[in-house]
Structures are given as C-alpha cells and as structure tokens.
Enzyme design. Structure first.
Site, PDB file in Angstrom:
ATOM      1  CE  LYS A  96     -17.572 -65.769  -8.506  1.00 54.39           C
ATOM      2  NZ  LYS A  96     -16.670 -64.658  -7.767  1.00 54.39           N
ATOM      3  CD1 TRP A 101     -14.558 -65.577   5.029  1.00 48.83           C
ATOM      4  CD2 TRP A 101     -16.755 -66.559   5.011  1.00 48.83           C
ATOM      5  NE1 TRP A 101     -15.493 -65.502   6.194  1.00 48.83           N
ATOM      6  CE2 TRP A 101     -16.449 -66.043   6.167  1.00 48.83           C
ATOM      7  CE3 TRP A 101     -17.960 -67.158   4.448  1.00 48.83           C
ATOM      8  CZ2 TRP A 101     -17.637 -66.384   7.330  1.00 48.83           C
ATOM      9  CZ3 TRP A 101     -18.873 -67.309   5.522  1.00 48.83           C
ATOM     10  CH2 TRP A 101     -18.817 -67.022   6.714  1.00 48.83           C
ATOM     11  CG  HIS A 166     -12.905 -72.752  -9.080  1.00 46.73           C
ATOM     12  ND1 HIS A 166     -13.102 -72.570  -7.829  1.00 46.73           N
ATOM     13  CD2 HIS A 166     -12.819 -71.525  -9.689  1.00 46.73           C
ATOM     14  CE1 HIS A 166     -13.433 -71.388  -7.497  1.00 46.73           C
ATOM     15  NE2 HIS A 166     -13.163 -70.679  -8.611  1.00 46.73           N
ATOM     16  NE  ARG A 189     -23.435 -68.840  -1.462  1.00 42.61           N
ATOM     17  CZ  ARG A 189     -23.241 -67.457  -1.752  1.00 42.61           C
ATOM     18  NH1 ARG A 189     -22.377 -67.192  -2.811  1.00 42.61           N
ATOM     19  NH2 ARG A 189     -23.814 -66.523  -1.235  1.00 42.61           N
ATOM     20  CB  SER A 197     -22.707 -65.443  -6.146  1.00 46.12           C
ATOM     21  OG  SER A 197     -21.581 -64.997  -5.797  1.00 46.12           O
ATOM     22  NE  ARG A 322     -24.204 -60.785  -5.291  1.00 48.94           N
ATOM     23  CZ  ARG A 322     -25.234 -60.919  -4.953  1.00 48.94           C
ATOM     24  NH1 ARG A 322     -26.246 -59.918  -4.968  1.00 48.94           N
ATOM     25  NH2 ARG A 322     -25.693 -62.110  -4.419  1.00 48.94           N
ATOM     26  N   GLY A 324     -22.983 -61.746   0.499  1.00 46.70           N
ATOM     27  CA  GLY A 324     -22.698 -62.951   1.568  1.00 46.70           C
ATOM     28  C   GLY A 324     -23.760 -63.206   2.584  1.00 46.70           C
TER      29      GLY A 324
END
Ligand code: PAP
Length: 360
Positions: A96, A101, A166, A189, A197, A322, A324
């Site tokens: 997440k 992207w 991941h 992030r 998220s 969702r 973003g």
C-alpha cells in the site's frame, strides 16, 4: 502489426522492453515443480507465528514478519530466483505504498520501444497493455508467481524482466543483491496513509467481516504489518540506495504525486533508457503520466475481464485504486494518535538520514 510478444530486440538491436506477464505463454507447460507451500511446509511449521488481525496471521522468517499466505512465495523467491546477467528490474515496496502505480510507470517507460504510449486514452484504443490489463498483470509480484507455480513464465519472459516484491532487502535472493546489472526501485509512503489504505483494502478482501481499525493502526507498534518491522524494511533499501545509487533508486509516493514527470525521467535514466530530446518534445513523458493516472488505471482495471488472481483468492481489479492522495489519515485518526505514530517512527529512523517529515 503489433510487436511479437517474445521478440526482445528491435530491428536496431535495442531492447524492446518487457511484455505483460499475463501474456506470456510457456510452450509445453514448463515442467511441474513442487509448490512452495508444500516444499517449505515443514520449515514453516517451525517458525514463530502470531495473530496480526482477527483474520490474518504472520510468521517470522529471518527477521521479518510475513503474512501466512505470502510466505511460501517469499521463501521460493529467495531460494530459487536467478537474476539474469543482462539485468532485471525489481520494484520493491511495503504493501500500500504505491506499488501499482510504480508498476504502471516503470512498465510503460521500459516497454515504450515495444508499445507506443498513446497520447490519448479516451478513444477506446486498447492496444497498449495498460489500457486492457491491471498493472499487476503486466508486472507480477514474484511471491505470487512462485506461490502459483508459474515460475516457468519468469524464464520465458524477454529481458529486461520487470518483477515486483514486498520482501525486505535482507530477504532478496543473492543473485539480485550481488548483481551489478540488476536495478532495484523502491517506493516508500508515509505510514499513516499506508495504514488507512491497507485497512480499506483488506476489508474489501475479507468481506463480510470488518477488521477493527485499531488492529491495523497498532500493527506498526506490534510488528504485525506485513513485512514488519516497517522501519527496517524502509532503511534496508534506503541505506543501499545511499551506498549504491546506481543499483537502488529510492522514491517517495508523495514526491511522485508532487512531480510525476521528474520521477518518470528519473526511472527512465535509472533503468538505462533515458528519454531522448525527440521523445521529450513529442510529450512522451506526459503521455506516460496520463496513461498511468489513477483515473485511467481505474478505468482500465474495470475493463479487465476478470478479477486479479492474487494468491488463491480473487481480488477485484479496481480495489487497488482508491483515492491516491496525501494526508487521508487525517480523516480517520486523532491528532494524538498521529503524533504518537510520528514520534515512534522518528525514533526508529533516527540517525538514518531518512524521515517522513516532508510527507505530511
Ligand atoms: P499493493 O501493495 O496491494 O500493490 P499499492 O498499489 O502499493 O497496493 O497501494 C495502493 C494505493 O496506491 C492506494 O492508495 P489509497 O488507498 O490511499 O487511495 C491507491 O489508490 C494508490 N494508487 C494506485 N494507483 C495509483 C495511481 N495511478 N496514482 C496515485 N495513486 C495510486
């Protein structure tokens, strides 16, 4: 005429780039190999295990807490994956943090010699893979590939391959970490937005049950978020990007949102496919950004014929898209909760040169 999926060079001898993983066909099936869940069952049974939410559990595998259904693929990736001398591109992230992207941006950039980037996505033209497939169907999670017994497709993929994981840096296969030609792109992030998220995503998957928000929020403190401890995950890649910037590129989701064009240029240069002046003048970078926009990918995911098959469960294609945005956490947690989280992470990241202070 559309390019042949398996030809890996152009007439000029340059790499034509990757093809969507979903489109790769293995002639003769590629031979059966034992599925990781069976092969590693006895080892997994000896690993420490804990409940991460009422509906999910994690196992500790060499210092990282991995979701149960993700673990066999992680182990197989580490033990079986052979990087190619020609170089592979590995996209890495915590769940997440903008993986979908990044997959789209990296795929469109690396494959532009094979698939022209459309200047408009509104004409119903589905020739570009990202107009008919979910980015996860173009660039696979390598853990999912092994879990599903699809590793022969990895061998059949033309170079340069783009895969995603991941896994923390410490669990990457030696053939990647010791390669001078493999390129790793990491995306981080702000953890508060990552948690929001994840909460939305996981509740979509386990309907009709709802995981209490506090379980997800506290997973940071309990090392129960997938691939935890998250600061070790982040710092593993951050430190390598400082030591070997030609091998590891470190991106922040918030920076990509702020300036997507600059970051697409960075990606292209990093993978050795910089944009020419002619491409820049033709607006190719802007077209890639547009093609990979949240709105466009969401629409393509809806076009995608099936749900995206992840592990053994079907995940609706559109659930990867969702809002973003940066700062959605403020709609869910109190300032005190946010402050405690910020302090906790600042302590863990102290002295590393990395922080989230510019990410809201
Ligand atoms: P994954 O780890 O399961 O692959 P990942 O793609 O990393 O998920 O994260 C999903 C987040 O990226 C979602 O964030 P949100 O819930 O806060 O909205 C999703 O909306 C966002 N995202 C997906 N595609 C894009 C995009 N093209 N531009 C910006 N954000 C995006």
């Amino acid at each position: 005429m559309p390019p042949s999926p398996m030809s890996s060079t152009t007439a000029a001898g340059q790499s034509a780039g990757p093809v969507p993983f979903k489109d790769i066909v293995v002639v003769g099936g590629g031979g059966a190999r034992q599925l990781p869940a069976e092969e590693y069952r006895d080892i997994i049974a000896t690993l420490p295990r804990k409940q991460s939410t009422p509906f999910t559990t994690v196992h500790e595998y060499d210092g990282a807490w991995i979701l149960d259904d993700w673990l066999p693929g992680t182990m197989a990736f580490r033990r079986r994956f052979e990087a190619r001398a020609a170089g592979d591109v590995v996209l890495a992230s915590l769940p997440k943090c903008g993986t979908t992207w990044l997959k789209a941006l990296a795929f469109a950039t690396a494959a532009r010699g094979r698939y022209d980037v459309p200047s408009s996505c509104e004409d119903g033209d589905r020739r570009h893979p990202l107009l008919r497939l979910n980015p996860h169907e173009c660039v696979p999670f390598v853990e999912v590939v092994y879990n599903a017994g699809e590793e022969a497709k990895l061998d059949a993929a033309p170079s340069p391959r783009i895969i995603s994981t991941h896994a923390p840096y410490s669990l990457l296969p030696a053939s990647i970490t010791q390669s001078s030609t493999c390129k790793i792109i990491y995306i981080s992030r702000q953890p508060k937005d990552m948690l929001i998220s994840f909460w939305h995503f996981i509740n979509k998957r386990i309907k009709p049950n709802i995981i209490p928000f506090s379980d997800i929020w506290n997973s940071i403190y309990n090392d129960a978020y997938p691939e935890s401890p998250i600061w070790e995950h982040i710092l593993g890649y951050w430190n390598m990007s400082k030591m070997e910037p030609d091998r590891v590129l470190f991106l922040k989701y918030e920076d990509v949102l702020r300036d997507p064009i600059k970051n697409v240029e960075k990606i292209a240069e990093f993978i050795g496919q910089p944009f020419s002046d002619a491409e820049k003048e033709a607006g190719i970078i802007e077209s890639i950004v547009k093609l990979c926009s949240l709105e466009n990918l969401k629409a393509s995911a809806m076009n995608s014929t099936s749900n995206y098959q992840r592990l053994m469960k079907e995940v609706p294609s559109e659930s990867f898209f969702r809002k973003g945005v940066v700062g959605d956490w403020a709609n869910y947690v109190t300032p005190d909760m946010a402050e405690r989280m910020d302090k906790y992470l600042a302590e863990k990241l102290q002295g590393s040169g990395f922080s989230f202070t510019d990410c809201l």
